[in-house]
Structure formats: C-alpha cells, structure tokens
Enzyme design. Sequence first.
Site, PDB file in Angstrom:
ATOM      1  N   PHE A 128      10.255 -25.900 -25.635  1.00 22.76           N
ATOM      2  CA  PHE A 128      10.527 -25.911 -24.039  1.00 22.76           C
ATOM      3  C   PHE A 128       9.865 -24.991 -23.502  1.00 22.76           C
ATOM      4  CE2 PHE A 128      12.520 -21.987 -24.686  1.00 22.76           C
ATOM      5  CZ  PHE A 128      12.444 -20.835 -24.041  1.00 22.76           C
ATOM      6  N   LYS A 129       8.522 -24.341 -23.630  1.00 17.45           N
ATOM      7  CA  LYS A 129       7.734 -23.515 -23.168  1.00 17.45           C
ATOM      8  C   LYS A 129       6.946 -24.099 -22.522  1.00 17.45           C
ATOM      9  CE  LYS A 129       9.389 -19.398 -25.261  1.00 17.45           C
ATOM     10  NZ  LYS A 129       9.224 -19.056 -25.384  1.00 17.45           N
TER      11      LYS A 129
END
Length: 491
Positions: A128-129
Amino acid sequence: MQYVSTRAAASAASSSPSNFSDILLGGLAADGGLFLPTAYPQVSGAELDAWRKLSYADLAYEVLRKFATDIPEADLRALTAKTYTKEVYRNARAGEKASQITPLRVLEEGDGRKLVLQALSNGPTLAFKDMAMQLLGNLFEYTLAKSGAQLNIFGATSGDTGSAAEYAMRGKKGIRVFMLSPHKKMSAFQSAQMFSLQDPNIFNIAVEGVFDDCQDMVKAVSNDLPFKAAQKIGTVNSINWARVVAQVVYYFRGYLAATSSNVEKVSFTVPSGNFGNICAGHIARMMGLPIAKLVAATNENDVLDEFFRTGVYRVRKSAETYHTSSPSMDISKASNFERFIYDLVGRDGERTRALFHKVETQGGFDLSGKPGSDGDEFKKVAQYGFQSGKSTHKDRLDTIRDVADDYGITIDTHTADGIKVAREHIEKGVTMIVLETALAAKFNETILDALGVDAERPAGFENIEDLPQKFVVMSTDVEKMKAYIASHTGL
C-alpha cells in the site's frame, strides 16, 4: 492552506505557518514536531456526489488541491495524472480491474453486515505504500527541478516503506535515498526487493537493531538542524506530511465505491504500526467523510491497542519488541500518533510537546484520567471514532486459511490481522472496509506455513531472492551514520 508544528508554542517563532511546498521536502519541524494544517479543509455532500464518477487520478487531484494550494492547479493535475495510471498500478489480482487503482472486493455479506477488502497493493512493490510514494517521487522531482536543488532522502523501514520509496525515487535527478532497515528482521522477499536495486542513487543500510532504533536514528539526524541543512536531508517516512495526505485519497475512494449516497456511513479497519495509514483516515474523517469507526489492528506489538483500550501510551524497548510474522508492524513507537494526540488535546502544541517529551524520557504517558495520570483526554477518543484490536501469529494463520477457503484469495499476514480484528468490530448497517497492506507474495514463508503452497507472484518477481544484493550493515551509532551519509552525498 498553511501548516504548523504539533509542538509549536502559540508565541514561538516556530508557530509561523508554512505552505505545502515549504514542508514537502522535509520531515520533522524545526522544533521536533510534525506538520499539520492550521485547520482541516471541509468536503461538502455536494462535492462527494460530484466525486463519485471521477477516476482515481482526478479524485486525488480534488483532494490534494485542498492541501497543496500553492502548487498551480494545472501542475498538480498533471502530477496526479502521471502517477495514478493502470500501467503503474498493474498488479491487480484476477477479477480486479487495474484501471480502478484500488478496487473493492466483498468478502462477507448477510444479516445486515458487510465486510469489504480494499486492494491497495497493485503498485510496483506490491504494498500500500506505493499509493503515496509514487506521488511523492513525482512531487519531489517537480519541486527540485524548479529550483535545480538536490535532496538526500533519509528514511527507515520495517519492510515496505523502503522498497516503495526506492522504486519511486530510483534514477530521479537530484535525489539520493539512504534507507535504514532492521538487519535480518524483514521477510526474504522484502529484503531482496530493496537490496537487489543497483541504482547508484540508492543506499541500503541494515541496522543491528529493530525498526524503532532505525526510526530513532532518522529523528536524531532530522533534529540536527545544521547537518540536515548542510546535507539537504529530507524524508519519505510517514512523518512527511505529503505522504500522509496522499493516503487520505483512498479513504475517499473506498467510501465512494462502497456507498450510493452520502447519508451512509462506513467503517475502516487498518493494520497499524506507525499510525500513518490510519492517521490518514482520521484526517479524512475530520474533513467530513462519513466514517463511523476507525479500527486500529495491531499484532503482538500492541502499543496502539493498549492505548485505545486504556488511555495509556507505553512504548516498548527494543528488547521488548517482538519479531513477528507481520513484520511491517513490529513497531513500538508510532511516529504519527503525535498528530492524533495534538488533535485530542485541543491542538495545544505546548501540551503535545510535554507529553512526547515524557515519551522520550519516561517511556510514555497516561491520559486515562485515573489518579496520578497525565490527563483525562482519553474520554474524548470515542468522539474520533477510534477502536482497536489485536491479532497473534495463530490468528493470522487461521485467518489466511479461512479467507483462502471461503473466498479463494490469498491475503498477506498484515491484511489477515486487519480482517481478524474487523470481524470483531463489524456492525449491522455499516459497511466495514479492511485496507489491504500488501500482496501475499511478500510474506511467502508464512503463507507456506498456513496453506502449504507458495503464494502466487506477479510477473517479474519470480526469482527476486536470487538477485545480487547491495547493502551495508551498521550499528545504531548516529555519528557513524551521519559520517556515512556525508561521505556519499558529495556535499
């Protein structure tokens, strides 16, 4: 839109507001605090209605322009259009549309309850980063090109921030990345994803300690203002405001995709370590997004769960921090927690400074209101919608098996923590959205343990562990770290 430090005294020079571009390339404020807007911009129901049909790139533009008011609108629109494309976020699972960027998948529905998974891991590093880091790389390059300046990024990772930052910054003009990670405490895939990069502007440093030691070193360097200025140090950790605000966007996307009208509310469960991801949800809620609950899901390192149950924030020492099968959450000192506490104590910078000074000197603070405590603000936590829960190694193995058996998908260990805790907090009439953390391939050791088969890998990642690796091992000595940075910047 102007920004102030969470530790600024009302009469101090450090309380002078800054604009978005002023704080973009930095991390901590000069007084050691974190930046927040002087007031959260508000989103009306009419705006939410208008945003329902937007692409992810256009939605990102609409949200970000409320915060980055000093960037010309045409430039900001071009940056979001360049970032959020199906070519960049190409690693969608079977049945998902890459063009949606963050597609939703209903896991459970019945008896008025609905559990939904929001895919956030389709980017280049499968975590998700990437949702924020890809934008941050483009923002940095845009800003540096205008001034002809250089930036030396100094960050810490427990597994996913590092690779997302390095893939976003590799080869970008005027940028070098110095990334700390805890030596031998990431998954084999995570380590290989970072250490296999051979780009000359990427420097990987494995620290003999835990993530909190790495994070403390980043803060120590950031607080050395002469060194920070001389070496042009910036950060991509979630203490960087631009990274947090970029994450706000997918809360709006999740809500808009899961609802049909603005009278509906949803809740989010967020696997939580450094509090950056769920802090973005807090900001979205403060902007007016109809969020009922924000549920922080922790692993065995349950500092945040303890606070949201008791009002006591008690950080753990390195020796007390567990190395778990959801290693990106092996964190016992949540940097972004300060942003929430600042709001909780009425945006009182001096009180926030005092509380986090106590964290540094005594290991924590107590806002339970009990005799001898540091205050009673815990009673206001419910007003912000926060709840929490904890997951263990056995829990995540069981959840991985359940989700594979019931829905035919393989989830990673952190997402398993989120689903386990979400099931404990789901309520009738309110859709519960779990934010996916990463694709399961990044934690294959545990997937193999849970399911007896390897996790599927997207094309291009088949033999990543076999690639040559480039990194150095260092101690937690801050002065030696600064010397290493200085010797590799040429400044």
